[in-house]
Write a protein that holds these residues in place. Structure first.
Motif, PDB file in Angstrom:
ATOM      1  N   ASN A 284       0.756  -0.995  -0.079  1.00 27.28           N
ATOM      2  CA  ASN A 284       0.059   0.153   0.004  1.00 27.28           C
ATOM      3  C   ASN A 284       0.893   1.292  -0.062  1.00 27.28           C
TER       4      ASN A 284
ATOM      5  N   PHE B 275      -0.437   5.897  -4.106  1.00 27.04           N
ATOM      6  CA  PHE B 275      -1.757   6.101  -4.686  1.00 27.04           C
ATOM      7  C   PHE B 275      -1.621   7.014  -6.180  1.00 27.04           C
TER       8      PHE B 275
ATOM      9  N   GLU C  57     -13.253  -1.200  -5.328  1.00 26.67           N
ATOM     10  CA  GLU C  57     -13.750  -1.250  -3.929  1.00 26.67           C
ATOM     11  C   GLU C  57     -13.661   0.353  -3.392  1.00 26.67           C
TER      12      GLU C  57
ATOM     13  N   LEU D  92     -13.232   3.148  -1.169  1.00 35.64           N
ATOM     14  CA  LEU D  92     -12.590   3.266   0.222  1.00 35.64           C
ATOM     15  C   LEU D  92     -13.299   4.696   0.756  1.00 35.64           C
TER      16      LEU D  92
ATOM     17  N   MET E  36     -11.782   8.114  -2.795  1.00 40.54           N
ATOM     18  CA  MET E  36     -10.760   7.062  -3.063  1.00 40.54           C
ATOM     19  C   MET E  36     -11.335   5.770  -3.403  1.00 40.54           C
ATOM     20  N   LEU E  37     -10.930   5.110  -4.136  1.00 36.26           N
ATOM     21  CA  LEU E  37     -11.246   3.811  -4.601  1.00 36.26           C
ATOM     22  C   LEU E  37     -10.223   2.964  -4.960  1.00 36.26           C
ATOM     23  N   ARG E  38     -10.184   1.567  -4.798  1.00 36.51           N
ATOM     24  CA  ARG E  38      -9.282   0.677  -5.227  1.00 36.51           C
ATOM     25  C   ARG E  38      -9.947  -0.155  -6.647  1.00 36.51           C
ATOM     26  N   ASP E  39      -9.346   0.107  -7.576  1.00 36.51           N
ATOM     27  CA  ASP E  39      -9.771  -0.287  -8.814  1.00 36.51           C
ATOM     28  C   ASP E  39      -9.653  -1.909  -9.100  1.00 36.51           C
TER      29      ASP E  39
ATOM     30  N   VAL F  77      -4.961   2.059  -6.076  1.00 32.66           N
ATOM     31  CA  VAL F  77      -5.449   2.893  -5.227  1.00 32.66           C
ATOM     32  C   VAL F  77      -5.554   4.312  -5.966  1.00 32.66           C
ATOM     33  N   TRP F  78      -6.768   4.829  -6.178  1.00 30.67           N
ATOM     34  CA  TRP F  78      -6.963   5.967  -6.909  1.00 30.67           C
ATOM     35  C   TRP F  78      -7.397   7.144  -5.796  1.00 30.67           C
TER      36      TRP F  78
END
Length: 140
Positions: free
Chosen positions: A79, A82, A105, A107, A121-124, A129-130
């Protein structure tokens, strides 16, 4: 209309040192907001760690960084980065969000935050993570 994509590096207590290093290496100006600056408990061990930081050079290079809070998992190899997309237009950021959120997902839902009129914020679907937000002027 302006769009910037900026590497957003994640650390566990080393964000300030990293930003100072990147400023020395890349030039430009450094800006930081600690967890205490943002209203966190000043007695907390992480109060002086970086909630948001950035080095911005005159040439256009930007690097953002923060210290992952102790209550969140952190593994430098899992992690550590980003992708930050900052826009000046709500319709544009919403369009990017809608495209990236397919199979993602979520976030943090896209919406108003303490530092931006739109932030999410999202995890594609590929595990990246964007962080997307509307860029506003920073006032120290």
């Amino acid at each position: 209309m302006t769009v910037n994509v900026t590497p957003h590096l994640n650390f566990r207590g080393d964000a300030r040192a990293a930003l100072e290093f990147y400023q020395q290496a890349l030039g430009g100006h450094i800006a930081v907001v600690t967890y205490q600056d943002a209203g966190a408990d000043p007695a907390a061990a992480s109060a002086n760690e970086i909630m948001w930081g950035q080095v911005a050079s005159e040439s256009g290079i930007r690097v953002m960084a923060y210290d992952v809070p102790a209550h969140l998992p952190y593994d430098q190899g899992v992690n550590s980065v980003f992708v930050s997309v900052r826009c000046t237009d709500e319709a544009e950021i919403t369009s990017f969000w809608n495209g990236l959120s397919d199979g993602a997902e979520i976030l943090q839902d896209l919406g108003a935050s303490a530092w931006s009129p739109m932030y999410g914020m999202l995890r594609d679907r590929f595990g990246i993570v964007w962080v997307l937000d509307i860029e506003v002027p920073y006032s120290a």
